[in-house]
Enzyme design. Structure first.
Site, mmCIF file in Angstrom:
data_model
loop_
_atom_site.group_PDB
_atom_site.id
_atom_site.type_symbol
_atom_site.label_atom_id
_atom_site.label_comp_id
_atom_site.label_asym_id
_atom_site.label_seq_id
_atom_site.Cartn_x
_atom_site.Cartn_y
_atom_site.Cartn_z
ATOM 1 C CE1 TYR A 1 3.032 -0.279 2.989
ATOM 2 C CE2 TYR A 1 4.507 -0.238 1.114
ATOM 3 C CZ TYR A 1 3.800 -0.949 2.060
ATOM 4 O OH TYR A 1 3.859 -2.317 2.072
ATOM 5 C CE LYS B 1 1.746 -0.914 -1.052
ATOM 6 N NZ LYS B 1 2.275 -2.222 -0.708
ATOM 7 C CD GLU C 1 -1.627 -10.035 1.463
ATOM 8 O OE1 GLU C 1 -1.424 -9.531 0.357
ATOM 9 O OE2 GLU C 1 -2.197 -9.433 2.401
ATOM 10 C CG LEU D 1 -2.218 -4.567 -0.710
ATOM 11 C CD1 LEU D 1 -2.681 -3.419 0.170
ATOM 12 C CD2 LEU D 1 -0.773 -4.381 -1.092
#
Ligand code: PDD
Length: 292
Positions: A33, A148, A181, A211
């Site tokens: 996505y 992702k 993250e 990411l």
């Protein structure tokens, strides 16, 4: 106003938009996505989002459902039909619908494309420092968070843990004790070398373990105009707690300075001067694309 979604070539009422129960996204989370921010009608850093989508599709060997120009037009049409001038365009591509079987369908099926748009209030002044509290937790994701993927269960659990702790986000820590993250944002700290006074912004390298965020990409691109330097090097929780400032970046929430981590105040607990500069820079970067 009723919302409209794009599903596999058709613009349909959002409330009735559907994909089949054998869509491989539903069965296996076999898809990826993108979330593109829209500000004052402008799609911010759009090409970087489509580049990342293309890369993810190539990594997973899912065909591109439509070319980039068509995708951009669909995104704009969905935003327009939903009167979204400030908000997010969501794009999801899965390997398509086929009888449930782990391996790729032997008879090729078209990938499924869904595009939706949602209004999100944007602060009047993008430079405004809206602070957040963060907790930490283990990074329990698969080994390729650089893709992702729509498989977000560890991220969902991490975000829920933050909400239950009265915090905004969970920053994840890997087996080496490094902050990778946030559950839906890149994590940064700002530190000042005691001797040289040199200011360094640190974030995990954009390798397979995080990411490569688009807001992160923009900050790296903008960093040339400053005294400070960006160091793409992971940091530990202790380094984070000792930092002068910390912040996170994402398309959903742009740049958010961090007030506390696990209840311990970072720096002064107020928005620091470096984060404020970054907020100003990013606001100018958005304005330059028409997103006043
Ligand atoms: N999340 N890291 C993770 C795990 C993310 O899910 C996101 C974005 C980011 C920041 O990437 P970008 O700057 O391209 O938004 C980093 C989106 C917004 C989401 O899942 O809704």
């Amino acid at each position: 106003m009723p919302r409209t979604a794009y599903v596999n070539g058709r613009y349909v009422p959002h409330a009735h938009a559907q994909v089949g129960i054998e869509d491989r996204g539903y069965q296996f989370a076999d898809g990826i996505y993108e979330v593109v921010p829209v500000i004052a009608g402008a799609f911010i850093d759009e090409d970087w989002h489509w580049d990342r989508l293309d890369r993810g599709l190539a990594e997973l060997r899912i065909d591109r459902p439509v070319n980039r120009k068509a995708l951009s037009l669909i995104g704009r049409r969905v935003a327009g039909l939903n009167r979204v001038r400030d908000g997010l365009v969501y794009v999801q591509v899965t390997r398509g619908e086929a009888p449930r079987d782990h391996k790729f369908p032997t008879k090729p099926v078209p990938p499924a494309l869904v595009v939706t748009a949602r209004h999100l209030p944007v602060p009047k002044d993008l430079s405004e420092a809206r602070m957040i509290d963060v907790i930490t937790g283990p990074d329990e994701r698969w080994a390729r968070p650089d893709i992702k993927s729509i498989s977000l269960l560890p991220n969902v659990l991490a975000k829920q843990a933050a909400a239950e702790a009265g915090a905004y986000e969970t920053w994840m820590i890997n087996a080496l004790g490094e902050v990778t993250e946030g559950s839906s944002a890149n994590a940064w700290l700002v530190s000042r070398d005691a001797d040289s006074g040199r200011v360094v912004l640190r974030t995990h390298p954009a390798d397979r373990h995080v990411l490569n965020g688009i807001v992160r990409t923009a900050l790296v691109a903008l960093s040339g105009q400053h005294q400070w330097q960006i160091e793409e090097r992971a940091f530990t929780l202790d380094e984070l707690l000792a930092a002068d400032e910390a912040f996170q970046t994402s398309s959903g929430n742009m740049i958010r300075p961090v007030r506390s981590v696990d209840g311990r105040v970072i720096g002064t607990g107020e928005p620091g001067p470096v984060v404020q500069e970054i907020l100003d820079d990013f606001a100018a970067h958005v304005a330059a694309q028409g997103g006043v």
